[in-house]
Design an enzyme around this catalytic site. Structure first.
Site, short mmCIF file in Angstrom:
data_model
loop_
_atom_site.label_atom_id
_atom_site.label_comp_id
_atom_site.label_asym_id
_atom_site.label_seq_id
_atom_site.Cartn_x
_atom_site.Cartn_y
_atom_site.Cartn_z
N GLY A 96 60.63 11.65 49.53
CA GLY A 96 61.30 12.40 50.59
C GLY A 96 62.77 12.68 50.32
N GLN A 97 63.18 12.64 49.05
CA GLN A 97 64.58 12.96 48.77
C GLN A 97 64.87 14.39 49.22
OE1 GLN A 97 65.78 12.57 44.64
NE2 GLN A 97 67.95 12.94 45.12
N SER A 98 65.96 14.56 49.98
CA SER A 98 66.30 15.89 50.49
C SER A 98 67.64 16.39 50.01
CB SER A 98 66.28 15.87 52.03
OG SER A 98 67.23 14.96 52.54
N ASN B 1 66.12 7.11 47.69
CA ASN B 1 64.96 7.99 47.67
C ASN B 1 65.07 8.89 46.43
OD1 ASN B 1 63.82 7.08 50.10
ND2 ASN B 1 65.20 8.38 51.29
N HIS C 274 72.33 9.17 45.95
CA HIS C 274 72.96 8.44 47.05
C HIS C 274 72.15 7.21 47.38
CE1 HIS C 274 70.28 11.57 48.64
NE2 HIS C 274 69.93 10.70 49.56
P1 5GP Z 1 67.54 11.66 51.34
O1 5GP Z 1 66.48 12.16 52.28
O2 5GP Z 1 67.86 12.67 50.27
O3 5GP Z 1 67.28 10.28 50.78
O4 5GP Z 1 68.84 11.43 52.22
C1 5GP Z 1 69.74 12.43 52.52
C2 5GP Z 1 70.52 11.93 53.69
O5 5GP Z 1 71.66 12.73 53.83
C3 5GP Z 1 69.76 11.99 55.02
O6 5GP Z 1 69.65 10.68 55.57
C4 5GP Z 1 70.60 12.92 55.87
O7 5GP Z 1 70.66 12.52 57.23
C5 5GP Z 1 71.96 12.86 55.20
N1 5GP Z 1 72.74 14.08 55.36
C6 5GP Z 1 72.30 15.34 55.15
N2 5GP Z 1 73.29 16.22 55.42
C7 5GP Z 1 74.37 15.47 55.78
C8 5GP Z 1 75.70 15.80 56.18
O8 5GP Z 1 76.09 16.99 56.24
N3 5GP Z 1 76.53 14.78 56.48
C9 5GP Z 1 76.14 13.47 56.43
N4 5GP Z 1 77.03 12.54 56.74
N5 5GP Z 1 74.89 13.12 56.06
C10 5GP Z 1 74.01 14.11 55.74
#
Ligand code: 5GP
Ligand code: ZN
Length: 114
Positions: free
Chosen positions: A93-95, A87, A100
């Protein structure tokens, strides 16, 4: 290169502990805290870059992330298929702004995604 305010950099440095599922010189893999499939693993470069666009400027690290993602899929026996997702930016929706790859598998995945 790391970022003091970055959660995933803290996983890399060990400041916050995370169970590593796999590792190579340039990347680590760990389970997503909010799994969206029976297998949902995150593979991150050890170097801090915000997203895969920045990661693409670092071919060695990009290769390490891809190698580890493929290894994770093999380890989890995703021979029936899996999805690799980066993402990137608000529309996707990158958070977490440390690049990663999501390795998703273990069930039938719909296309197109939401
Ligand atoms: P994004 O939305 O940026 O593509 O994905 C971020 C991901 O990181 C999400 O799927 C979320 O569940 C995961 N995530 C966020 N905080 C943590 C954490 O503290 N530990 C782990 N293992 N995953 C996390
Ligand atoms: Zn970071």
């Amino acid at each position: 290169m790391s970022n003091n305010d970055c959660l995933f950099c803290k996983f890399v440095s060990g400041e916050i502990s995370v169970t590593k599922l796999a590792e190579n010189d340039g990347a680590i893999a760990f389970a997503d805290i909010n799994p969206q499939a029976p297998v949902h693993v995150l593979v991150i470069p050890k170097m801090h870059v915000a997203d895969v666009t920045e990661l693409s400027a670092h071919p060695d690290e990009l290769e390490q992330v891809m190698e580890l993602a493929a290894r994770v899929a093999k380890q989890h026996d995703l021979s029936g298929g899996y999805r690799l997702v980066f993402n990137t930016g608000a529309d996707a929706g990158q958070s977490v702004f440390h690049a990663h790859a999501h390795v998703l598998g273990g069930r039938s995945l719909q296309w197109p995604p939401g």
